[in-house]
Design a protein around this motif. Sequence first.
Motif, mmCIF file in Angstrom:
data_model
loop_
_atom_site.group_PDB
_atom_site.id
_atom_site.type_symbol
_atom_site.label_atom_id
_atom_site.label_comp_id
_atom_site.label_asym_id
_atom_site.label_seq_id
_atom_site.Cartn_x
_atom_site.Cartn_y
_atom_site.Cartn_z
ATOM 1 N N LEU A 58 -8.952 19.656 36.872
ATOM 2 C CA LEU A 58 -8.975 20.775 35.926
ATOM 3 C C LEU A 58 -7.929 20.572 34.833
ATOM 4 N N PHE A 59 -6.714 20.220 35.217
ATOM 5 C CA PHE A 59 -5.643 20.032 34.239
ATOM 6 C C PHE A 59 -5.936 18.857 33.321
ATOM 7 N N LYS A 60 -6.524 17.794 33.875
ATOM 8 C CA LYS A 60 -6.866 16.627 33.062
ATOM 9 C C LYS A 60 -7.910 16.993 32.005
ATOM 10 N N SER A 61 -8.912 17.764 32.399
ATOM 11 C CA SER A 61 -9.945 18.148 31.433
ATOM 12 C C SER A 61 -9.410 19.148 30.412
ATOM 13 N N LEU A 62 -8.549 20.077 30.838
ATOM 14 C CA LEU A 62 -7.971 21.027 29.893
ATOM 15 C C LEU A 62 -7.069 20.327 28.884
ATOM 16 N N LEU A 63 -6.251 19.381 29.356
ATOM 17 C CA LEU A 63 -5.375 18.640 28.440
ATOM 18 C C LEU A 63 -6.183 17.790 27.467
ATOM 19 N N SER A 64 -7.243 17.159 27.963
ATOM 20 C CA SER A 64 -8.074 16.333 27.090
ATOM 21 C C SER A 64 -8.767 17.188 26.032
ATOM 22 N N SER A 65 -9.248 18.351 26.427
ATOM 23 C CA SER A 65 -9.889 19.248 25.467
ATOM 24 C C SER A 65 -8.887 19.766 24.451
ATOM 25 N N LEU A 66 -7.677 20.044 24.908
ATOM 26 C CA LEU A 66 -6.641 20.523 24.000
ATOM 27 C C LEU A 66 -6.314 19.475 22.941
ATOM 28 N N VAL A 67 -6.229 18.228 23.340
ATOM 29 C CA VAL A 67 -5.936 17.154 22.387
ATOM 30 C C VAL A 67 -7.128 16.921 21.465
ATOM 31 N N LEU A 68 -8.311 16.915 22.019
ATOM 32 C CA LEU A 68 -9.504 16.589 21.243
ATOM 33 C C LEU A 68 -9.833 17.676 20.217
ATOM 34 N N TYR A 69 -9.795 18.930 20.632
ATOM 35 C CA TYR A 69 -10.179 20.030 19.741
ATOM 36 C C TYR A 69 -8.988 20.755 19.122
ATOM 37 N N GLU A 70 -7.784 20.430 19.558
ATOM 38 C CA GLU A 70 -6.514 20.973 19.067
ATOM 39 C C GLU A 70 -6.339 22.457 19.355
ATOM 40 N N SER A 71 -7.280 23.072 20.026
ATOM 41 C CA SER A 71 -7.119 24.426 20.550
ATOM 42 C C SER A 71 -8.205 24.640 21.589
ATOM 43 N N ILE A 72 -7.885 25.428 22.609
ATOM 44 C CA ILE A 72 -8.868 25.746 23.636
ATOM 45 C C ILE A 72 -8.792 27.229 23.940
ATOM 46 N N GLN A 73 -9.858 27.745 24.485
ATOM 47 C CA GLN A 73 -9.873 29.137 24.908
ATOM 48 C C GLN A 73 -10.056 29.148 26.417
ATOM 49 N N THR A 74 -9.030 29.619 27.130
ATOM 50 C CA THR A 74 -9.032 29.620 28.584
ATOM 51 C C THR A 74 -8.255 30.828 29.072
ATOM 52 N N THR A 75 -8.125 30.953 30.377
ATOM 53 C CA THR A 75 -7.376 32.084 30.914
ATOM 54 C C THR A 75 -5.888 31.870 30.690
ATOM 55 N N GLU A 76 -5.144 32.954 30.748
ATOM 56 C CA GLU A 76 -3.707 32.872 30.507
ATOM 57 C C GLU A 76 -3.001 32.064 31.594
ATOM 58 N N ALA A 77 -3.443 32.192 32.835
ATOM 59 C CA ALA A 77 -2.825 31.454 33.935
ATOM 60 C C ALA A 77 -3.010 29.946 33.770
ATOM 61 N N LYS A 78 -4.212 29.536 33.378
ATOM 62 C CA LYS A 78 -4.468 28.108 33.174
ATOM 63 C C LYS A 78 -3.692 27.590 31.966
ATOM 64 N N ALA A 79 -3.597 28.399 30.927
ATOM 65 C CA ALA A 79 -2.844 27.995 29.737
ATOM 66 C C ALA A 79 -1.370 27.815 30.067
ATOM 67 N N LYS A 80 -0.819 28.730 30.836
ATOM 68 C CA LYS A 80 0.591 28.607 31.230
ATOM 69 C C LYS A 80 0.809 27.404 32.137
ATOM 70 N N ALA A 81 -0.195 27.073 32.951
ATOM 71 C CA ALA A 81 -0.070 25.952 33.872
ATOM 72 C C ALA A 81 -0.040 24.610 33.141
ATOM 73 N N ILE A 82 -0.762 24.486 32.024
ATOM 74 C CA ILE A 82 -0.811 23.186 31.343
ATOM 75 C C ILE A 82 0.124 23.096 30.147
ATOM 76 N N LYS A 83 0.769 24.176 29.789
ATOM 77 C CA LYS A 83 1.613 24.165 28.589
ATOM 78 C C LYS A 83 2.731 23.135 28.691
ATOM 79 N N SER A 84 3.430 23.101 29.800
ATOM 80 C CA SER A 84 4.537 22.152 29.939
ATOM 81 C C SER A 84 4.026 20.717 29.984
#
Length: 105
Positions: A20-46
């Motif tokens: 999950l974190f790998k796909s969220l990070l890849s999407s964040l880099v590829l699209y430069e923004s993602i829309q997800t839950t606050e808990a998942k966003a806080k988990a991958i921010k660091s």
Amino acid sequence: MRKKVFGRQLKRDKNERRALFKSLLSSLVLYESIQTTEAKAKAIKSSADKLITKAKKGGLHSLRLVQPELSTAQVVKKLLNIIAPRFANRQGGYTRIIRAGKRLK
């Protein structure tokens, strides 16, 4: 008891969380923004901030450090060639969480 469990579990086992974190990070880099839950966003921010810091140093060593945490070579190239130079003068705080509001029922 939660002995030696670091970070957020998100009701997933270790492998599911890692994927999950790998796909969220890849999407964040590829699209430069993602829309997800606050808990998942806080988990991958660091993790996202650490990836950008590693990529800012440049070179083959940075490529090899960043590659296992992202899904494709296209995403790695974008991080190293486009996103990392954008933050060359900034010391940290590359990501920001913006609340999107409540979902419609």
